[in-house]
Design an enzyme around this catalytic site. Structure first.
Site, PDB file in Angstrom:
ATOM      1  N   HIS A   9       0.798  -1.232   0.000  1.00 42.67           N
ATOM      2  CA  HIS A   9       0.000   0.000   0.000  1.00 42.67           C
ATOM      3  C   HIS A   9       0.829   1.280   0.000  1.00 42.67           C
ATOM      4  O   HIS A   9       0.517   2.238   0.724  1.00 42.67           O
ATOM      5  CB  HIS A   9      -0.965   0.000   1.187  1.00 42.67           C
ATOM      6  CG  HIS A   9      -2.045  -1.048   1.121  1.00 42.67           C
ATOM      7  ND1 HIS A   9      -2.497  -1.582  -0.071  1.00 42.67           N
ATOM      8  CD2 HIS A   9      -2.773  -1.659   2.109  1.00 42.67           C
ATOM      9  CE1 HIS A   9      -3.455  -2.466   0.193  1.00 42.67           C
ATOM     10  NE2 HIS A   9      -3.629  -2.538   1.494  1.00 42.67           N
ATOM     11  N   HIS A  24      -9.916   1.881   0.224  1.00 45.12           N
ATOM     12  CA  HIS A  24      -9.820   0.795   1.201  1.00 45.12           C
ATOM     13  C   HIS A  24     -10.942   0.821   2.240  1.00 45.12           C
ATOM     14  O   HIS A  24     -10.749   0.383   3.379  1.00 45.12           O
ATOM     15  CB  HIS A  24      -8.451   0.865   1.881  1.00 45.12           C
ATOM     16  CG  HIS A  24      -7.901  -0.448   2.303  1.00 45.12           C
ATOM     17  ND1 HIS A  24      -8.480  -1.212   3.296  1.00 45.12           N
ATOM     18  CD2 HIS A  24      -6.831  -1.152   1.872  1.00 45.12           C
ATOM     19  CE1 HIS A  24      -7.762  -2.310   3.461  1.00 45.12           C
ATOM     20  NE2 HIS A  24      -6.757  -2.303   2.599  1.00 45.12           N
ATOM     21  N   GLU A  82     -11.496  -3.822  -3.159  1.00 43.11           N
ATOM     22  CA  GLU A  82     -10.541  -2.826  -3.643  1.00 43.11           C
ATOM     23  C   GLU A  82     -10.321  -3.035  -5.140  1.00 43.11           C
ATOM     24  O   GLU A  82      -9.619  -3.956  -5.556  1.00 43.11           O
ATOM     25  CB  GLU A  82      -9.218  -2.984  -2.887  1.00 43.11           C
ATOM     26  CG  GLU A  82      -9.357  -2.823  -1.396  1.00 43.11           C
ATOM     27  CD  GLU A  82      -8.246  -3.535  -0.638  1.00 43.11           C
ATOM     28  OE1 GLU A  82      -7.079  -3.144  -0.779  1.00 43.11           O
ATOM     29  OE2 GLU A  82      -8.545  -4.509   0.078  1.00 43.11           O
TER      30      GLU A  82
HETATM   31  C1  BGC Z   1      -4.595  -6.464   1.859  1.00 43.19           C
HETATM   32  C2  BGC Z   1      -4.498  -7.219   3.149  1.00 43.19           C
HETATM   33  C3  BGC Z   1      -4.123  -6.269   4.235  1.00 43.19           C
HETATM   34  C4  BGC Z   1      -5.178  -5.197   4.293  1.00 43.19           C
HETATM   35  C5  BGC Z   1      -4.897  -4.171   5.346  1.00 43.19           C
HETATM   36  C6  BGC Z   1      -5.632  -5.419   2.009  1.00 43.19           C
HETATM   37  O1  BGC Z   1      -5.689  -4.665   0.839  1.00 43.19           O
HETATM   38  O2  BGC Z   1      -4.883  -7.312   0.783  1.00 43.19           O
HETATM   39  O3  BGC Z   1      -3.554  -8.250   3.056  1.00 43.19           O
HETATM   40  O4  BGC Z   1      -4.012  -6.906   5.466  1.00 43.19           O
HETATM   41  O5  BGC Z   1      -5.252  -4.568   3.053  1.00 43.19           O
HETATM   42  O6  BGC Z   1      -3.619  -3.720   5.235  1.00 43.19           O
END
Ligand code: BGC
Length: 393
Positions: A146, A220, A357
């Protein structure tokens, strides 16, 4: 009431000023954390005290009473209030009532935020582009997740509100520096949230760069269509418009295969309860600790296509996600464990929210067979995702 009390934003202001401005407050604690990070990394977001003074909350309200609140910290959607089949409004987005909590949340859930410059993982925090190797933070060891340590979810964006033909909107802008978080190119990003009178939230992403760079922006938000804090989402019925998904290794990096969902717990081509097959013995469910996977959307050509539809039987609420993107990460809150308490004072239990997402596939910069995520100077990154809320009788 805390100084950044999102609940206090309920709008008493008229028409265009419905976008209430609350909570200018300096987050000293976070600043210290961020300043420490500034010393540690190569080029990090330039976080100034003045930026924190400008953190605000904007609330959009449409003609049917639906409300969406957004803060320019992390471009976070802090609440989404939609009616159930009896016309009762609940907030279906997980989140907090104070900016401090967004900043200091354990386990970094990314509640409601825009993630970038690259949403999801890049294997071992490295990729090659045009013959050069780039090194990123391994903030989700052994991988990069991210956008890194101070990703787009942790910076203060410029925001303005506007009224458009489609509805009132909040326009958020952020410029990431060349080599910020290790990524090449100065990236100008605009994210626009528009609330229509048809109970839709349209998210338009736009970016341009000064150097070739990977870009993969997504949203998210964790949803619980019963209302945030009301238990698990395992009874929500989910359809994903995908006959294939991208299986992962034990560190959640795609193997490169586009595997059929047919005959596996990953088959959501017909709606089924999220919890129906989640307990099955399946290696991919072990790796993800449940669903945490990218699905390859069935689409014909470019343009908006259905990604997913979710129905919550008690409230009757339905969320439909459409997008221009080729994939959707279905993550069902496997890392929530009750330690985080949400804005209504309820703990966010294991699988107490799900994310859809919309995105390009994880680790694309290292996977030449995947659709490219490389943005080059002179080109524009343009994607759109729409969330439509309805009810089923
Ligand atoms: C990811 C997860 C992660 C979550 C929070 C999601 O987009 O795929 O693996 O734990 O975000 O960070």
């Amino acid at each position: 009431m805390s100084e950044f009390d999102l609940a206090a934003s309920s709008n008493t202001r008229p028409a265009t000023r419905r976008m209430a401005v609350v909570l200018p407050r300096i987050c000293r604690r976070l600043c210290l954390v961020l300043m420490a990070a500034l010393v540690a990394g190569p080029v990090m977001a330039d976080v100034q005290q003045a930026d924190f003074d400008s953190i605000q909350l904007y609330t959009l309200k449409n003609s049917s009473g639906m409300e969406v609140s957004v803060t320019n910290f992390g471009a976070i959607i802090t609440s989404i209030k939609v009616p159930d089949r009896d016309g009762k409004f609940d907030d279906v987005a997980l989140g907090y009532d104070s900016v401090d909590k967004y900043i200091n949340a354990v386990d970094k859930p990314y509640f409601g935020a825009v993630v970038g410059r690259y949403g999801n993982r890049i294997a071992e925090g490295t990729f090659k582009l045009d013959g050069q190797t780039y090194t990123l933070a391994k903030n989700n060891p052994p991988n990069h997740l991210h956008g890194g340590i101070i990703g787009f979810d942790k910076v203060v964006w410029n925001a303005e509100t506007k009224s458009t033909d489609r509805g009132d909107a909040v326009v958020l802008r952020y410029t990431a520096k060349d080599m910020e978080e290790g990524y090449p190119g100065k990236l100008d990003v605009t994210v626009t949230y528009t609330l229509t009178n048809d109970n839709e939230i349209i998210i338009d992403y736009h970016a341009t760069t000064t150097k070739a760079t990977p870009v993969n922006l997504t949203q998210h938000t964790y949803f619980n269509l019963k209302g945030e804090g009301r238990g698990t989402i395992l009874d929500h019925e989910l359809l994903i418009n995908a006959k294939r998904f991208t299986p992962v290794d034990e560190t959640l990096i795609p193997t490169g295969e586009l595997a059929p969902v047919s005959g596996t717990p990953f088959d959501f081509t017909e709606a089924k309860a999220i919890g129906r097959d989640i307990g099955q013995e399946h290696q991919q469910l072990k790796f993800g600790l449940g669903y945490d996977h990218n699905f390859v959307l069935d689409r014909e050509g470019k343009g908006m296509a259905l990604a997913a539809r979710v129905h919550e039987p008690i409230s009757g609420r339905v969320l439909e996600v459409t997008t221009t993107e080729p994939g959707v990460q279905f993550y069902c809150g496997n890392f929530l464990d009750g330690r985080l308490t949400g804005k209504s004072g309820q703990p966010y239990v294991h699988r107490g929210g799900f994310c859809l997402e919309t995105q390009h596939f994880p680790d694309s910069p290292n996977q030449p067979e995947f659709p490219s995520t490389i943005l080059r100077p002179g080109k524009a990154y343009e994607t759109t995702t729409k969330w439509k809320f309805t009810v089923k009788e």
